[in-house]
Each structure stands twice: as C-alpha cells, then as structure tokens.
Motif scaffolding. Structure first.
Motif, PDB file in Angstrom:
ATOM      1  N   THR A  91     -20.275  12.462  36.196  1.00 30.45           N
ATOM      2  CA  THR A  91     -19.494  13.555  35.611  1.00 30.45           C
ATOM      3  C   THR A  91     -18.107  13.017  35.288  1.00 30.45           C
ATOM      4  OG1 THR A  91     -18.929  14.300  37.854  1.00 30.45           O
ATOM      5  CG2 THR A  91     -20.742  15.422  36.745  1.00 30.45           C
ATOM      6  N   VAL A  92     -17.757  13.044  34.015  1.00 30.66           N
ATOM      7  CA  VAL A  92     -16.441  12.572  33.561  1.00 30.66           C
ATOM      8  C   VAL A  92     -15.835  13.682  32.719  1.00 30.66           C
ATOM      9  CG1 VAL A  92     -15.159  10.757  32.389  1.00 30.66           C
ATOM     10  CG2 VAL A  92     -17.318  10.203  33.533  1.00 30.66           C
ATOM     11  N   ILE A  93     -15.028  14.503  33.359  1.00 36.37           N
ATOM     12  CA  ILE A  93     -14.454  15.688  32.710  1.00 36.37           C
ATOM     13  C   ILE A  93     -12.955  15.728  32.991  1.00 36.37           C
ATOM     14  CG2 ILE A  93     -14.516  18.203  32.531  1.00 36.37           C
ATOM     15  CD1 ILE A  93     -17.416  18.056  33.591  1.00 36.37           C
ATOM     16  N   GLY A  94     -12.171  15.773  31.942  1.00 32.94           N
ATOM     17  CA  GLY A  94     -10.728  15.696  32.106  1.00 32.94           C
ATOM     18  C   GLY A  94     -10.009  16.994  31.808  1.00 32.94           C
ATOM     19  N   SER A  95      -8.759  17.048  32.233  1.00 36.04           N
ATOM     20  CA  SER A  95      -7.842  18.140  31.911  1.00 36.04           C
ATOM     21  C   SER A  95      -6.443  17.555  31.838  1.00 36.04           C
ATOM     22  CB  SER A  95      -7.900  19.236  32.978  1.00 36.04           C
ATOM     23  OG  SER A  95      -6.903  20.220  32.736  1.00 36.04           O
ATOM     24  N   GLY A  96      -5.698  17.955  30.831  1.00 34.33           N
ATOM     25  CA  GLY A  96      -4.348  17.425  30.708  1.00 34.33           C
ATOM     26  C   GLY A  96      -3.440  17.850  31.837  1.00 34.33           C
ATOM     27  N   VAL A  97      -3.712  19.019  32.414  1.00 41.05           N
ATOM     28  CA  VAL A  97      -2.836  19.568  33.453  1.00 41.05           C
ATOM     29  C   VAL A  97      -3.598  19.915  34.718  1.00 41.05           C
ATOM     30  CG1 VAL A  97      -1.215  21.413  34.025  1.00 41.05           C
ATOM     31  CG2 VAL A  97      -1.301  20.527  31.687  1.00 41.05           C
ATOM     32  N   GLY A  98      -4.731  20.582  34.597  1.00 41.48           N
ATOM     33  CA  GLY A  98      -5.414  21.113  35.771  1.00 41.48           C
ATOM     34  C   GLY A  98      -5.157  22.604  35.883  1.00 41.48           C
ATOM     35  N   GLY A  99      -5.049  23.100  37.105  1.00 42.28           N
ATOM     36  CA  GLY A  99      -4.932  24.535  37.333  1.00 42.28           C
ATOM     37  C   GLY A  99      -3.546  25.078  37.091  1.00 42.28           C
ATOM     38  N   GLY A 138     -12.489  34.247  42.008  1.00 42.52           N
ATOM     39  CA  GLY A 138     -11.216  34.350  42.718  1.00 42.52           C
ATOM     40  C   GLY A 138     -10.793  33.056  43.380  1.00 42.52           C
ATOM     41  N   ARG A 139     -11.722  32.114  43.517  1.00 44.16           N
ATOM     42  CA  ARG A 139     -11.428  30.839  44.173  1.00 44.16           C
ATOM     43  C   ARG A 139     -11.363  29.671  43.191  1.00 44.16           C
ATOM     44  NH1 ARG A 139     -14.739  30.744  49.906  1.00 44.16           N
ATOM     45  NH2 ARG A 139     -13.781  32.621  50.788  1.00 44.16           N
ATOM     46  N   MET A 140     -11.314  29.988  41.906  1.00 47.82           N
ATOM     47  CA  MET A 140     -11.399  28.947  40.892  1.00 47.82           C
ATOM     48  C   MET A 140     -10.419  29.244  39.760  1.00 47.82           C
ATOM     49  SD  MET A 140     -15.021  27.798  39.179  1.00 47.82           S
ATOM     50  CE  MET A 140     -15.841  27.729  40.776  1.00 47.82           C
ATOM     51  N   ASP A 141      -9.578  28.294  39.401  1.00 47.52           N
ATOM     52  CA  ASP A 141      -8.658  28.480  38.289  1.00 47.52           C
ATOM     53  C   ASP A 141      -9.438  28.651  36.985  1.00 47.52           C
ATOM     54  OD1 ASP A 141      -5.532  27.961  37.616  1.00 47.52           O
ATOM     55  OD2 ASP A 141      -6.784  27.227  35.978  1.00 47.52           O
ATOM     56  N   ARG A 142      -8.823  29.303  36.025  1.00 49.57           N
ATOM     57  CA  ARG A 142      -9.492  29.554  34.737  1.00 49.57           C
ATOM     58  C   ARG A 142      -9.943  28.249  34.081  1.00 49.57           C
ATOM     59  NH1 ARG A 142     -10.104  33.697  30.956  1.00 49.57           N
ATOM     60  NH2 ARG A 142     -10.007  33.078  28.753  1.00 49.57           N
ATOM     61  N   VAL A 143      -9.189  27.165  34.239  1.00 50.15           N
ATOM     62  CA  VAL A 143      -9.579  25.905  33.601  1.00 50.15           C
ATOM     63  C   VAL A 143     -10.937  25.426  34.120  1.00 50.15           C
ATOM     64  CG1 VAL A 143      -8.370  24.374  35.237  1.00 50.15           C
ATOM     65  CG2 VAL A 143      -8.797  23.614  32.902  1.00 50.15           C
ATOM     66  N   ALA A 179      -6.875  18.611  39.144  1.00 47.49           N
ATOM     67  CA  ALA A 179      -7.406  18.336  37.812  1.00 47.49           C
ATOM     68  C   ALA A 179      -8.865  17.897  37.869  1.00 47.49           C
ATOM     69  CB  ALA A 179      -6.564  17.264  37.125  1.00 47.49           C
ATOM     70  N   ASN A 180      -9.272  17.275  38.977  1.00 49.71           N
ATOM     71  CA  ASN A 180     -10.653  16.796  39.094  1.00 49.71           C
ATOM     72  C   ASN A 180     -11.619  17.856  39.613  1.00 49.71           C
ATOM     73  OD1 ASN A 180      -9.314  16.589  41.618  1.00 49.71           O
ATOM     74  ND2 ASN A 180     -10.895  15.220  42.386  1.00 49.71           N
ATOM     75  N   ARG A 181     -11.149  19.100  39.797  1.00 52.32           N
ATOM     76  CA  ARG A 181     -12.015  20.147  40.328  1.00 52.32           C
ATOM     77  C   ARG A 181     -13.225  20.391  39.419  1.00 52.32           C
ATOM     78  NH1 ARG A 181     -11.594  25.060  43.320  1.00 52.32           N
ATOM     79  NH2 ARG A 181     -13.732  25.854  43.497  1.00 52.32           N
ATOM     80  N   THR A 182     -13.022  20.393  38.122  1.00 52.19           N
ATOM     81  CA  THR A 182     -14.129  20.713  37.221  1.00 52.19           C
ATOM     82  C   THR A 182     -15.221  19.661  37.294  1.00 52.19           C
ATOM     83  OG1 THR A 182     -12.551  21.806  35.739  1.00 52.19           O
ATOM     84  CG2 THR A 182     -14.736  21.328  34.861  1.00 52.19           C
ATOM     85  N   ALA A 183     -14.845  18.399  37.227  1.00 52.03           N
ATOM     86  CA  ALA A 183     -15.837  17.321  37.319  1.00 52.03           C
ATOM     87  C   ALA A 183     -16.581  17.397  38.645  1.00 52.03           C
ATOM     88  CB  ALA A 183     -15.160  15.968  37.155  1.00 52.03           C
ATOM     89  N   ASN A 184     -15.835  17.618  39.726  1.00 54.75           N
ATOM     90  CA  ASN A 184     -16.461  17.691  41.045  1.00 54.75           C
ATOM     91  C   ASN A 184     -17.369  18.897  41.174  1.00 54.75           C
ATOM     92  OD1 ASN A 184     -13.422  16.512  42.698  1.00 54.75           O
ATOM     93  ND2 ASN A 184     -15.030  15.370  41.681  1.00 54.75           N
ATOM     94  N   THR A 210     -11.966  11.846  36.474  1.00 56.56           N
ATOM     95  CA  THR A 210     -11.135  12.771  35.709  1.00 56.56           C
ATOM     96  C   THR A 210      -9.985  12.017  35.046  1.00 56.56           C
ATOM     97  OG1 THR A 210     -11.668  14.569  37.223  1.00 56.56           O
ATOM     98  CG2 THR A 210      -9.752  14.878  35.822  1.00 56.56           C
ATOM     99  N   PRO A 211     -10.201  11.543  33.821  1.00 53.36           N
ATOM    100  CA  PRO A 211      -9.086  10.921  33.114  1.00 53.36           C
ATOM    101  C   PRO A 211      -8.047  11.972  32.732  1.00 53.36           C
ATOM    102  CG  PRO A 211     -10.977  11.113  31.675  1.00 53.36           C
ATOM    103  CD  PRO A 211     -11.437  11.550  33.037  1.00 53.36           C
TER     104      PRO A 211
END
Length: 411
Positions: free
Chosen positions: A101-109, A67-72, A138-143, A157-158
């Motif tokens: 940790t280098v993990i990207g997303s084109g948009v984020g949440g 509930g505290r985390m976007d699907r991405v 967008a950098n949530r996943t890497a973090n 997060t590129p």
C-alpha cells in the motif's frame, strides 16, 4: 524490468465519484467548483473551492469509525475500496507479503490538527482527543487499507506536497517493476479545505482572487490569479502484467515510465525555465525506450498560478522543441480545482480515461489568451482523438517534479 498495468481505479472528486460519471464530465467540460458555503470567517477572501459534496462515508464506515478517522482517511479509504472492487482482485491469489500500500497525502489530518489546536487553546491539553495522533498521521490511510485487506507488503506514505499522489504511483510502479512487490494499492488523498489550510495559502497569495466562477480556476489564461483548493482521493490498483493477464483482469493502461527530479531552486516558486520538469518528463518517456514523437497528450499540472503555468509551458517547449505546439495539453484543474496531495493521483485517472475513451479533456474557461503561453491547451472543448501515450505531470512546493507515462495496452 517487469511490466506494470492499472487494473482498478477509485475516485472521489469534485466532478464525480464513479469512473463512468467522471469520464462523461471530463468530456463535457463540467465544472465541479462551487461557492464556499461551509466556512465562515470575515478575513476569508477566497470565494470558490472544489468540495466533494456527494461523499458519504456511511456507505463504508460506521458512525463510530467516522468519529475516529479524519476526513482525509475517509476519502482515501473509500477510493481504495472502489478501486479494489473495480479491479475484481482476490488478494488470496497473491502472496500477501508482496501486496503493498503506497498512499500519500500532502498534509494528513488537517481538520484534526485544526480542531486539536482549538481544544488545546480553549480547554487545555487534558481535553485533547486521545486519538488525535492516529487521526493526524499522514500514513493512516495507507495503513488503514493494509489493515482492512490484510496486506503485508510495504506500507509507504510519500509526502511531496502537490506532487504526492503522482510520487506514490511512481513508487508503486517501481516496487513492481523492480521485483519488490506484485501488486500495489497506490494513490493519494487530501482534505485540507479548512480555515487553517485555506488561510495559510491565502497568506502566501497563492489563491484565486476571482469574483466569478468562470474566472476562478483558469489555467493558462492571461487573467489567472491563483489556484482554487479542492479535496478528494484517487487510488489505483497496480499489478504485474503477466499476473493480471493470468487472472483475466480488465486492464485500463500500462505505466510505461516514470521520472522524478528536484528544482533545488526555491521552497515555493518553481524554476522559471522548467528544465527539471522537462527532465522528469524526458526520464519518464525514455525509461522504456519511448520517444518524444510517441506522446499524444500531456495532462499538465496547470495550477492557474502565474509562475506555474509559465514554467510548465517553458518546460514543454524546452523538451519537445519544434513539436511542442503539436502536442495536445490540458489542465483538468480548470474543472476540479487543485486537490493538492491528491491531485496527481486523480489526474492520473483522468489521463488513463483519455487513453481508454480516446479524447483530450479540455481546459475550460480559457478565454483570454496569454501571448507568452502559446501551446495547444485544448481550450474549452474536449477533442476526440486516439491517445496511445500520455504524460501526467505534477510539480510541487519544494521543487518536486514527477511525471508518469501511461500507454494503451495492445491485445
């Protein structure tokens, strides 16, 4: 330059979420695209998408965390967990200050953004979720990966639209190659299949207009009408070669070079002659002294849009010249749809599996030849072939082009 190898892979995709399952589905030309059934809007014209129906975050996260985390982030974190487990790495064997940790997303949440806008418009800003910002980032996943595994190297997060995942792996490769890190958890995640995301792409006429599934995502086909959006995540564990050998790691492949360029041409359209896509491929091939003759396979960006497929064909012809028709090419987006910022990372995994398992994945549903697209696109059926060197291409809005060269590691 230090050598960089891939020792773990994790994937969530429309054609599977286990490495062996994905390899089997690639060989069989399995289509993971399906009819849209979770979005309803009278103005929605797109009929198909690549949704990860088998993804269940409860295998990793508590209901409170979900509930505290976007699907991405859920997708990316789960793929990272699978990659780390696959590598059997023990981070205590490393200086954690040198694990990145280098993990990207084109948009984020994207889903969180859409929900927040609804709440703001209907109920006012005082009803916004106080966790909106960390869910959108967008950098949530890497973090999140860094936090969960106690990794204190750079967390980066590129963002390069549809080249994001490939860009992230390139950055991870360079960090190890140039001595800034010894291990990198790298890749991309995307979950932008919302009405806002799909509707925005619809308005720029980028999406498939197909009325039947076998005409939906058809790269290099004369009847292609646009791309099919998809979601998912692909994460790699990258390690310095000698350290991987020392710990007895399973090595999938080596990253033998990388190239990145910018068309500097148009914000959404590629430069039609493909010269800077060709330059990215050339830089990847020549970085460590390899030659055009080494290349056995190209996993094309191949979006099923008129301009991209023509441009990428032009780029391959420009670079390989008389040998262009001899190189095996395919677009695995014909099976998955376009995972946007995660596409390059997922396709890097597909490329590595082609090397490991000695086959060329097909471009499925390629039925109507385009006289201007006359290369070997591996139409409809996989081909058994030893693959020693393979390129994975990504091209993006804004003109970002990234190519990675993978090679089989000899004993």
């Amino acid at each position: 330059m230090r050598r960089v190898v891939v020792t773990g892979m994790g994937i969530i995709s429309p054609i599977g979420s286990e490495i062996e399952e994905v390899s089997k589905n690639l060989k069989e030309g399995y289509c993971g695209i399906s009819e849209i059934d979770l979005l309803e809007d009278p103005d929605l014209k797109l009929k198909y998408w690549g949704y990860c129906y088998d993804f269940d975050p409860e295998g990793l996260l508590t209901r409170k965390e979900i509930g505290r985390m976007d699907r991405v982030t859920q997708l990316g974190l789960y793929a990272a967990k699978k990659a780390i487990e696959d590598s059997q790495i023990d981070f205590d064997d490393y200086d954690r200050d040198r694990v990145a940790t280098v993990i990207g997303s084109g948009v984020g949440g994207f889903d969180t953004i859409e929900e927040a806008v609804k709440i703001q418009c209907e109920k006012g800003i005082c009803r916004l979720n106080p966790l909106t910002i960390p869910m959108v980032m967008a950098n949530r996943t890497a973090n999140e990966v860094a936090i969960r595994y106690g990794l204190h190297g750079e967390s980066q997060t590129p963002v390069a639209a549809c080249a994001t995942g490939t860009n992230a792996i390139l950055n991870g490769y360079r960090a190890i190659k140039d001595g800034y890190a010894d291990c990198v958890i790298s890749g991309g995640a995307e979950a932008a299949d919302t009405l806002l995301g799909i509707g925005s792409f619809q308005q720029i006429k980028a999406l498939s207009k197909a009325e039947s599934l076998d005409r939906a995502s058809i790269p290099f086909d004369a009847e292609r009408s646009g791309f099919v959006p998809a979601e998912g995540a692909g994460i790699l564990v990258l390690e310095e070669y000698e350290h991987a050998l020392k710990r007895g790691a399973k090595i999938y492949a080596e990253i033998a070079g990388g190239g990145i360029t910018c068309d500097a041409y148009h914000i959404t359209a590629p430069n039609p002659d493909g010269v800077y896509v060709a330059k990215a491929m050339e830089n990847a091939i020549k970085e460590r002294g390899h030659s055009l003759e080494d290349i056995d396979y190209i996993n094309a960006h191949g979006t099923s849009t008129a301009k991209n497929d023509q441009m990428e064909t032009n780029a391959i012809k420009y670079l390989f010249k008389d040998r262009a028709k001899d190189v095996a090419i395919s677009s695995t987006k014909s099976m998955t749809g376009h995972l946007l910022g995660a596409a390059g990372a997922v396709e890097a995994i597909f490329t590595i599996l082609a090397i490991r398992d000695s086959f060329i994945p097909p471009t499925i549903n390629l039925k109507v030849p385009d006289e201007e697209l006359d290369l070997n696109y591996t139409a409809n059926k996989a081909v058994e072939k030893e693959v020693n060197y393979a390129l994975s291409n990504s091209c993006a809005f804004g003109g970002s082009n990234v190519a990675l060269l993978f090679k089989k590691v000899e004993d």
